[in-house]
Design a protein around this motif. Structure first.
Motif, PDB file in Angstrom:
ATOM      1  N   GLY A  24      -5.659 -13.507  -1.194  1.00 36.56           N
ATOM      2  CA  GLY A  24      -4.425 -12.866  -1.665  1.00 36.56           C
ATOM      3  C   GLY A  24      -4.472 -11.462  -1.642  1.00 36.56           C
ATOM      4  O   GLY A  24      -3.877 -10.656  -2.448  1.00 36.56           O
ATOM      5  N   THR A  25      -5.291 -10.822  -0.898  1.00 39.07           N
ATOM      6  CA  THR A  25      -5.745  -9.410  -1.007  1.00 39.07           C
ATOM      7  C   THR A  25      -5.258  -8.586   0.389  1.00 39.07           C
ATOM      8  O   THR A  25      -5.526  -7.516   0.607  1.00 39.07           O
ATOM      9  N   TYR A  26      -4.479  -9.118   1.209  1.00 40.19           N
ATOM     10  CA  TYR A  26      -4.325  -8.657   2.545  1.00 40.19           C
ATOM     11  C   TYR A  26      -3.015  -7.859   2.651  1.00 40.19           C
ATOM     12  O   TYR A  26      -2.905  -6.925   2.946  1.00 40.19           O
ATOM     13  N   ALA A  27      -2.015  -8.629   2.075  1.00 41.40           N
ATOM     14  CA  ALA A  27      -0.760  -7.860   2.245  1.00 41.40           C
ATOM     15  C   ALA A  27       0.385  -8.085   0.937  1.00 41.40           C
ATOM     16  O   ALA A  27      -0.203  -8.971   0.262  1.00 41.40           O
ATOM     17  N   SER A  28       1.341  -7.372   0.694  1.00 36.41           N
ATOM     18  CA  SER A  28       2.187  -7.533  -0.130  1.00 36.41           C
ATOM     19  C   SER A  28       3.608  -6.979   0.153  1.00 36.41           C
ATOM     20  O   SER A  28       3.725  -6.041   1.100  1.00 36.41           O
ATOM     21  N   VAL A  29       4.525  -7.081  -0.695  1.00 34.81           N
ATOM     22  CA  VAL A  29       5.955  -6.775  -0.577  1.00 34.81           C
ATOM     23  C   VAL A  29       6.352  -6.707  -1.967  1.00 34.81           C
ATOM     24  O   VAL A  29       6.147  -7.237  -2.924  1.00 34.81           O
ATOM     25  N   LEU A  30       7.260  -5.303  -2.151  1.00 33.88           N
ATOM     26  CA  LEU A  30       7.713  -5.313  -3.296  1.00 33.88           C
ATOM     27  C   LEU A  30       9.327  -5.420  -3.194  1.00 33.88           C
ATOM     28  O   LEU A  30       9.957  -4.836  -2.546  1.00 33.88           O
ATOM     29  N   ARG A  51       5.830  -9.089  -5.284  1.00 33.90           N
ATOM     30  CA  ARG A  51       6.404  -8.477  -6.763  1.00 33.90           C
ATOM     31  C   ARG A  51       8.071  -8.269  -6.730  1.00 33.90           C
ATOM     32  O   ARG A  51       8.348  -7.884  -5.558  1.00 33.90           O
ATOM     33  N   ILE A  52       8.573  -8.743  -7.865  1.00 27.02           N
ATOM     34  CA  ILE A  52       9.802  -8.791  -7.650  1.00 27.02           C
ATOM     35  C   ILE A  52      10.035  -7.708  -9.067  1.00 27.02           C
ATOM     36  O   ILE A  52       9.635  -7.957 -10.215  1.00 27.02           O
ATOM     37  N   GLN A  53      10.815  -6.610  -8.942  1.00 32.14           N
ATOM     38  CA  GLN A  53      11.087  -5.568 -10.049  1.00 32.14           C
ATOM     39  C   GLN A  53      12.486  -5.609 -10.374  1.00 32.14           C
ATOM     40  O   GLN A  53      13.513  -5.894  -9.379  1.00 32.14           O
ATOM     41  N   GLU A  54      12.848  -5.266 -11.614  1.00 34.50           N
ATOM     42  CA  GLU A  54      14.349  -5.292 -12.010  1.00 34.50           C
ATOM     43  C   GLU A  54      14.895  -3.963 -11.877  1.00 34.50           C
ATOM     44  O   GLU A  54      14.217  -3.035 -12.035  1.00 34.50           O
TER      45      GLU A  54
END
Length: 138
Positions: free
Chosen positions: A82-88, A133-136
């Motif tokens: 779980g350290t390769y990619a991310s999205v917000l 990640r989901i931000q308010e």
């Protein structure tokens, strides 16, 4: 040329299981499927929020040109951790979104939390291990 009209069109996230990726992005997050293209046993799936033009292309990382076998192995290992990619992502209804996604088989990383740096957010891992990640929105 006026560069103020530049927008983000697509971002890429790796996926190693197209059906699991569809279940997460389409079914859990409610994104629409815009393209689903197969080639030589691999699939590129373009998804995005309904009514918006921004997309995420879920791609098979092994199709990236120029990667060595060692690099492909490193990517697979990082995806597994779980350290390769991310999205917000962002929403006005963080609690409702969290409840909807949590009700699926999505892996919860963090429940909605007020962060010391001034945002309230939550986090999941998609089936490929990508951090979502989901931000308010406030």
């Amino acid at each position: 040329m006026d560069v103020t009209d530049i927008t983000i069109h697509s971002s890429f996230l790796p996926q190693n299981d197209p059906e699991a990726a569809l279940a997460f992005y389409r079914d859990a997050l409610g994104f629409e499927v815009r393209l689903d293209v197969g080639y030589e046993g691999m699939r590129w799936i373009t998804v995005g929020p309904v009514g918006q033009s921004t997309s995420i292309v879920l791609y098979p990382p092994q199709a990236s040109p120029g990667l060595t076998d060692d690099e492909k192995r490193a990517i697979e290992e990082m995806m597994a951790k779980g350290t390769y990619a991310s999205v917000l992502l962002a929403t006005k209804d963080l609690d409702g979104t969290f409840d909807k996604v949590q009700a699926t088989d999505a892996e919860v990383v963090q429940e909605p939390t007020e962060q010391p740096y001034g945002v309230r957010d939550c986090a999941f891992r998609d089936p490929a291990g990508n951090m979502v990640r989901i931000q308010e929105l406030r």
